[in-house]
Write a protein that holds these residues in place. Structure first.
Motif, PDB file in Angstrom:
ATOM      1  N   MET A 160     -22.272  -7.372-140.821  1.00  0.00           N
ATOM      2  CA  MET A 160     -21.981  -5.942-140.640  1.00  0.00           C
ATOM      3  C   MET A 160     -23.159  -5.260-139.941  1.00  0.00           C
ATOM      4  SD  MET A 160     -21.167  -3.097-143.577  1.00  0.00           S
ATOM      5  CE  MET A 160     -21.018  -1.376-143.124  1.00  0.00           C
ATOM      6  N   ASN A 161     -22.887  -4.544-138.881  1.00  0.00           N
ATOM      7  CA  ASN A 161     -23.947  -3.848-138.163  1.00  0.00           C
ATOM      8  C   ASN A 161     -24.337  -2.559-138.877  1.00  0.00           C
ATOM      9  OD1 ASN A 161     -24.063  -5.701-136.049  1.00  0.00           O
ATOM     10  ND2 ASN A 161     -22.406  -4.693-134.946  1.00  0.00           N
ATOM     11  N   ILE A 162     -25.649  -2.332-139.019  1.00  0.00           N
ATOM     12  CA  ILE A 162     -26.120  -1.083-139.616  1.00  0.00           C
ATOM     13  C   ILE A 162     -25.940   0.056-138.621  1.00  0.00           C
ATOM     14  CG2 ILE A 162     -28.141   0.137-140.499  1.00  0.00           C
ATOM     15  CD1 ILE A 162     -29.155  -2.482-141.597  1.00  0.00           C
ATOM     16  N   LEU A 163     -26.248  -0.209-137.348  1.00  0.00           N
ATOM     17  CA  LEU A 163     -26.111   0.799-136.303  1.00  0.00           C
ATOM     18  C   LEU A 163     -24.902   0.487-135.426  1.00  0.00           C
ATOM     19  CD1 LEU A 163     -29.834   1.108-135.106  1.00  0.00           C
ATOM     20  CD2 LEU A 163     -28.626   2.596-136.707  1.00  0.00           C
ATOM     21  N   HIS A 164     -24.295   1.518-134.896  1.00  0.00           N
ATOM     22  CA  HIS A 164     -23.203   1.313-133.951  1.00  0.00           C
ATOM     23  C   HIS A 164     -23.783   0.833-132.615  1.00  0.00           C
ATOM     24  CE1 HIS A 164     -24.625   5.435-133.120  1.00  0.00           C
ATOM     25  NE2 HIS A 164     -24.305   5.164-131.871  1.00  0.00           N
ATOM     26  N   GLU A 165     -22.938   0.354-131.744  1.00  0.00           N
ATOM     27  CA  GLU A 165     -23.395  -0.117-130.437  1.00  0.00           C
ATOM     28  C   GLU A 165     -23.717   1.059-129.522  1.00  0.00           C
ATOM     29  OE1 GLU A 165     -20.831  -2.884-128.563  1.00  0.00           O
ATOM     30  OE2 GLU A 165     -20.938  -4.358-130.188  1.00  0.00           O
ATOM     31  N   PHE A 166     -24.793   0.912-128.742  1.00  0.00           N
ATOM     32  CA  PHE A 166     -25.182   1.951-127.784  1.00  0.00           C
ATOM     33  C   PHE A 166     -26.027   1.311-126.686  1.00  0.00           C
ATOM     34  CE2 PHE A 166     -28.225   1.835-131.286  1.00  0.00           C
ATOM     35  CZ  PHE A 166     -29.430   1.664-130.631  1.00  0.00           C
ATOM     36  N   GLU A 167     -26.113   1.999-125.552  1.00  0.00           N
ATOM     37  CA  GLU A 167     -27.000   1.555-124.483  1.00  0.00           C
ATOM     38  C   GLU A 167     -28.427   1.969-124.818  1.00  0.00           C
ATOM     39  OE1 GLU A 167     -25.315   1.640-120.177  1.00  0.00           O
ATOM     40  OE2 GLU A 167     -24.664   3.504-121.145  1.00  0.00           O
ATOM     41  N   TYR A 168     -29.379   1.123-124.426  1.00  0.00           N
ATOM     42  CA  TYR A 168     -30.794   1.412-124.711  1.00  0.00           C
ATOM     43  C   TYR A 168     -31.587   1.428-123.405  1.00  0.00           C
ATOM     44  CZ  TYR A 168     -35.575   0.774-126.441  1.00  0.00           C
ATOM     45  OH  TYR A 168     -36.919   0.907-126.700  1.00  0.00           O
ATOM     46  N   PHE A 169     -32.291   2.533-123.178  1.00  0.00           N
ATOM     47  CA  PHE A 169     -33.097   2.682-121.966  1.00  0.00           C
ATOM     48  C   PHE A 169     -34.549   2.964-122.351  1.00  0.00           C
ATOM     49  CE2 PHE A 169     -28.797   4.049-120.971  1.00  0.00           C
ATOM     50  CZ  PHE A 169     -28.520   3.350-119.803  1.00  0.00           C
ATOM     51  N   LYS A 170     -35.464   2.318-121.670  1.00  0.00           N
ATOM     52  CA  LYS A 170     -36.885   2.529-121.909  1.00  0.00           C
ATOM     53  C   LYS A 170     -37.556   2.856-120.569  1.00  0.00           C
ATOM     54  CE  LYS A 170     -40.736   0.574-124.572  1.00  0.00           C
ATOM     55  NZ  LYS A 170     -40.716   1.587-125.639  1.00  0.00           N
ATOM     56  N   PRO A 171     -37.547   4.119-120.170  1.00  0.00           N
ATOM     57  CA  PRO A 171     -38.114   4.494-118.867  1.00  0.00           C
ATOM     58  C   PRO A 171     -39.604   4.214-118.792  1.00  0.00           C
ATOM     59  CG  PRO A 171     -37.656   6.440-120.197  1.00  0.00           C
ATOM     60  CD  PRO A 171     -37.033   5.282-120.912  1.00  0.00           C
ATOM     61  N   LYS A 172     -40.067   3.960-117.581  1.00  0.00           N
ATOM     62  CA  LYS A 172     -41.472   3.615-117.369  1.00  0.00           C
ATOM     63  C   LYS A 172     -42.298   4.803-116.867  1.00  0.00           C
ATOM     64  CE  LYS A 172     -40.821  -1.340-116.535  1.00  0.00           C
ATOM     65  NZ  LYS A 172     -39.427  -1.396-117.025  1.00  0.00           N
ATOM     66  N   SER A 173     -41.664   5.936-116.674  1.00  0.00           N
ATOM     67  CA  SER A 173     -42.381   7.128-116.211  1.00  0.00           C
ATOM     68  C   SER A 173     -41.663   8.377-116.704  1.00  0.00           C
ATOM     69  CB  SER A 173     -42.465   7.157-114.683  1.00  0.00           C
ATOM     70  OG  SER A 173     -41.178   7.356-114.119  1.00  0.00           O
ATOM     71  N   LYS A 174     -42.370   9.489-116.671  1.00  0.00           N
ATOM     72  CA  LYS A 174     -41.762  10.770-117.042  1.00  0.00           C
ATOM     73  C   LYS A 174     -40.610  11.097-116.108  1.00  0.00           C
ATOM     74  CE  LYS A 174     -42.866  15.713-117.044  1.00  0.00           C
ATOM     75  NZ  LYS A 174     -43.869  16.710-116.609  1.00  0.00           N
ATOM     76  N   LYS A 175     -40.783  10.850-114.817  1.00  0.00           N
ATOM     77  CA  LYS A 175     -39.733  11.135-113.832  1.00  0.00           C
ATOM     78  C   LYS A 175     -38.480  10.322-114.119  1.00  0.00           C
ATOM     79  CE  LYS A 175     -38.908  11.398-108.819  1.00  0.00           C
ATOM     80  NZ  LYS A 175     -37.762  10.498-108.733  1.00  0.00           N
ATOM     81  N   GLU A 176     -38.666   9.038-114.414  1.00  0.00           N
ATOM     82  CA  GLU A 176     -37.516   8.194-114.735  1.00  0.00           C
ATOM     83  C   GLU A 176     -36.828   8.682-116.005  1.00  0.00           C
ATOM     84  OE1 GLU A 176     -36.386   3.556-115.807  1.00  0.00           O
ATOM     85  OE2 GLU A 176     -38.432   4.038-115.167  1.00  0.00           O
ATOM     86  N   ALA A 177     -37.618   9.115-116.985  1.00  0.00           N
ATOM     87  CA  ALA A 177     -37.047   9.636-118.225  1.00  0.00           C
ATOM     88  C   ALA A 177     -36.201  10.879-117.957  1.00  0.00           C
ATOM     89  CB  ALA A 177     -38.163   9.973-119.217  1.00  0.00           C
ATOM     90  N   LEU A 178     -36.709  11.768-117.108  1.00  0.00           N
ATOM     91  CA  LEU A 178     -35.973  12.988-116.790  1.00  0.00           C
ATOM     92  C   LEU A 178     -34.696  12.679-116.009  1.00  0.00           C
ATOM     93  CD1 LEU A 178     -38.911  15.387-115.842  1.00  0.00           C
ATOM     94  CD2 LEU A 178     -37.535  15.405-117.931  1.00  0.00           C
ATOM     95  N   GLU A 179     -34.758  11.676-115.154  1.00  0.00           N
ATOM     96  CA  GLU A 179     -33.558  11.262-114.409  1.00  0.00           C
ATOM     97  C   GLU A 179     -32.488  10.730-115.366  1.00  0.00           C
ATOM     98  OE1 GLU A 179     -35.251   8.479-111.697  1.00  0.00           O
ATOM     99  OE2 GLU A 179     -35.714   9.991-110.157  1.00  0.00           O
ATOM    100  N   LEU A 180     -32.940   9.943-116.343  1.00  0.00           N
ATOM    101  CA  LEU A 180     -32.004   9.404-117.324  1.00  0.00           C
ATOM    102  C   LEU A 180     -31.409  10.507-118.191  1.00  0.00           C
ATOM    103  CD1 LEU A 180     -33.910   6.187-118.448  1.00  0.00           C
ATOM    104  CD2 LEU A 180     -31.572   6.237-117.537  1.00  0.00           C
ATOM    105  N   VAL A 181     -32.267  11.417-118.633  1.00  0.00           N
ATOM    106  CA  VAL A 181     -31.803  12.515-119.489  1.00  0.00           C
ATOM    107  C   VAL A 181     -30.774  13.363-118.748  1.00  0.00           C
ATOM    108  CG1 VAL A 181     -32.524  14.657-120.604  1.00  0.00           C
ATOM    109  CG2 VAL A 181     -33.874  12.589-120.929  1.00  0.00           C
ATOM    110  N   LYS A 182     -31.013  13.612-117.474  1.00  0.00           N
ATOM    111  CA  LYS A 182     -30.062  14.394-116.680  1.00  0.00           C
ATOM    112  C   LYS A 182     -28.780  13.603-116.436  1.00  0.00           C
ATOM    113  CE  LYS A 182     -29.493  17.166-112.513  1.00  0.00           C
ATOM    114  NZ  LYS A 182     -30.139  17.776-111.329  1.00  0.00           N
ATOM    115  N   GLY A 183     -28.933  12.322-116.106  1.00  0.00           N
ATOM    116  CA  GLY A 183     -27.769  11.511-115.787  1.00  0.00           C
ATOM    117  C   GLY A 183     -26.855  11.237-116.974  1.00  0.00           C
ATOM    118  N   LYS A 184     -27.462  11.028-118.129  1.00  0.00           N
ATOM    119  CA  LYS A 184     -26.672  10.704-119.324  1.00  0.00           C
ATOM    120  C   LYS A 184     -26.163  11.942-120.049  1.00  0.00           C
ATOM    121  CE  LYS A 184     -26.879   6.299-118.895  1.00  0.00           C
ATOM    122  NZ  LYS A 184     -25.650   5.508-118.660  1.00  0.00           N
TER     123      LYS A 184
END
Length: 294
Positions: free
Chosen positions: A1-25
């Protein structure tokens, strides 16, 4: 039994990449800074998200800058333990470092961040009251730029804040403490152990040149409203006067008159009102005496 549900996991390597992901998702994603609140909520099925954007290891979002005469900047993903033991912050903002030291356990503070604590926006959170009393602002960043908000305007209610889609909390800006001022923090829980506060409070008092007359007061209450509650009544009682036992008692009554607590598993509304009066009396006196020595 899974404790957490399934989800995509992203680990950005820069602030800019993080902001792009936050905007895109957009609203389908949650940002993970420390995870001490988010992961628990996911385990307990309180929230379900399609994606996690993990910014916890981004060095661009970590660090403390504290210079004499220039206030301080604390980046949002700075670990609480680093804030707690920072010598410059302890000297200049003891109310904040003390509040941080009272948050959770040592294990929690090694993982948790002040950005996460404020974005979680719990009415009982430890850091918003001292941040507000100290006049702190948050800087919110997006691909379009940055904007600033006072901490009491950023937190809008229980688990609600002013973050818009595409934004992350980037950093905290604390102004330089004014001369002849002092800020103190206090809290009360059900027991002397790791516990969510029944009530917490920070009081910041500035004195006139005579070091007796109260010039300014900012008193902020936590866990007795849906967001940090900045007192309007207490300054009216204290400003322009020398502190006396009678005024201390009136300050406690004024704070109680504004508190809007609820009853829950941690405390009744009536008990919280009593606690607020006690905290106001104690912290006003402590901040006043400390300001006389500042």
């Amino acid at each position: 039994m899974n404790i957490l549900h399934e989800f995509e996991y992203f680990k950005p390597k820069s602030k800019k990449e993080a902001l792009e992901l936050v905007k895109g998702k957009g609203s389908s994603a949650k940002v993970l800074a420390g995870g001490t609140d988010l992961i628990i909520q996911m385990k307990e099925k309180m929230i379900k998200t399609d994606a996690i954007i993990d910014i916890s290891d981004l060095e661009e979002l970590k660090g403390i800058k504290c210079e004499e005469g220039k206030g301080a900047e604390i980046l949002a993903c700075t670990k609480l333990v680093d804030i707690e033991f920072n010598a410059d912050l302890k000297k200049k903002y003891p109310a904040l470092t003390y509040a941080v030291s009272q948050l959770g356990s040592n294990q929690v503070r090694v993982m948790a961040t002040m950005g996460g604590n404020c974005c979680h926006s719990s009415p009982a959170a430890e850091t918003p009251a001292p941040l507000s009393a100290l006049g702190a602002k948050v800087v919110l960043a997006s691909l379009e730029g940055e904007r600033e908000l006072a901490i009491e305007d950023f937190i809008q209610g229980n688990r609600k804040n002013a973050l818009k889609e595409g934004e992350i909390l980037y950093k905290f800006i604390l102004p330089e403490p004014v001369k002849k001022s002092a800020c103190r923090y206090g809290h009360i829980g059900l027991r002397n152990a790791m516990e969510i506060d029944c009530a917490n409070m920070a009081a910041n008092i500035e004195l006139e040149e005579d070091k007796k007359t109260i010039k300014n007061v900012k008193l902020v209450m936590g866990s007795v409203s849906i967001k940090p509650l900045v007192s309007e009544a207490v300054p009216k009682v204290l400003v322009g006067k020398n502190l006396t036992e009678e005024l201390i008692a009136k300050a406690g009554e004024a704070a109680q008159s504004e508190a809007k607590p609820i009853s829950d598993v941690r405390a009744s509304a009536e008990y919280r009102k009593d606690v607020i009066g006690a905290l106001a009396r104690r912290l006003v006196k402590e901040a006043y005496e400390a300001a006389k020595e500042a």
